[in-house]
Design a protein around this motif. Structure first.
Motif, PDB file in Angstrom:
ATOM      1  N   SER A   1      15.651  63.500 -27.200  1.00  0.00           N
ATOM      2  CA  SER A   1      14.996  64.642 -27.853  1.00  0.00           C
ATOM      3  C   SER A   1      13.803  65.135 -27.043  1.00  0.00           C
ATOM      4  O   SER A   1      13.600  66.346 -26.917  1.00  0.00           O
ATOM      5  CB  SER A   1      14.571  64.282 -29.278  1.00  0.00           C
ATOM      6  OG  SER A   1      13.596  63.265 -29.259  1.00  0.00           O
TER       7      SER A   1
ATOM      8  N   GLY B   1      13.566  68.933 -25.206  1.00  0.00           N
ATOM      9  CA  GLY B   1      12.443  69.852 -25.386  1.00  0.00           C
ATOM     10  C   GLY B   1      11.831  70.260 -24.064  1.00  0.00           C
ATOM     11  O   GLY B   1      11.523  71.438 -23.843  1.00  0.00           O
TER      12      GLY B   1
ATOM     13  N   ASN C   1      14.177  72.658 -22.238  1.00  0.00           N
ATOM     14  CA  ASN C   1      14.128  73.998 -22.824  1.00  0.00           C
ATOM     15  C   ASN C   1      12.922  74.774 -22.283  1.00  0.00           C
ATOM     16  O   ASN C   1      13.045  75.926 -21.870  1.00  0.00           O
ATOM     17  CB  ASN C   1      14.084  73.904 -24.348  1.00  0.00           C
ATOM     18  CG  ASN C   1      14.122  75.253 -24.997  1.00  0.00           C
ATOM     19  OD1 ASN C   1      14.877  76.131 -24.596  1.00  0.00           O
ATOM     20  ND2 ASN C   1      13.289  75.437 -26.004  1.00  0.00           N
TER      21      ASN C   1
END
Length: 129
Positions: free
Chosen positions: A32, A36, A39
């Motif tokens: 995760s 992030g 992105n």
């Protein structure tokens, strides 16, 4: 978009970063935090990559550095996906790939610049009017 920024994000999430091998896949626990970071990093690259595509029309755009291979591959894929979505009307879209040179190539290239400045002839000598 650097290794240190990724490391800081993983440390803030409580992930162990000591001893991560760039050639090994990232641990599943980091998924995760890594997503992030990918992105944000890919979004930051889109304007520059779009400009390079429009101005230079290269055969390929290479991403490199000290990031793990898996991260560079994912960053290249995500950046290309976002670029084609954001600039769907550009005439040509170069593929974005991971550079396969040595991890030290950027540092060696930067270190040689002062030597080249001293060793190569100046522009004034080369350009005769």
């Amino acid at each position: 978009m650097s290794l240190s920024a990724l490391t800081q994000r993983l440390e803030a999430a409580g992930m162990p970063v000591a001893g991560l091998d760039p050639t090994e896949p990232f641990p599943a626990a980091c998924a995760s935090s890594l997503s992030g970071w990918l992105n944000e990093a890919s979004s930051a690259l889109v304007p520059a990559v779009t400009a390079v595509n429009c101005l230079l029309n290269p055969a390929a755009i290479l991403l490199g550095g000290r990031l793990p291979d898996e991260v560079l591959d994912r960053l290249a894929d995500e950046t290309h996906r976002k670029m084609t979505a954001a600039a769907a009307t550009i005439p040509a879209s170069a593929p974005i790939r991971r550079a396969t040179l040595s991890r030290d190539a950027p540092a060696v290239g930067a270190a040689i610049l002062p030597f080249l400045d001293r060793m190569l002839p100046s522009d004034a000598i080369l350009i005769k009017s």
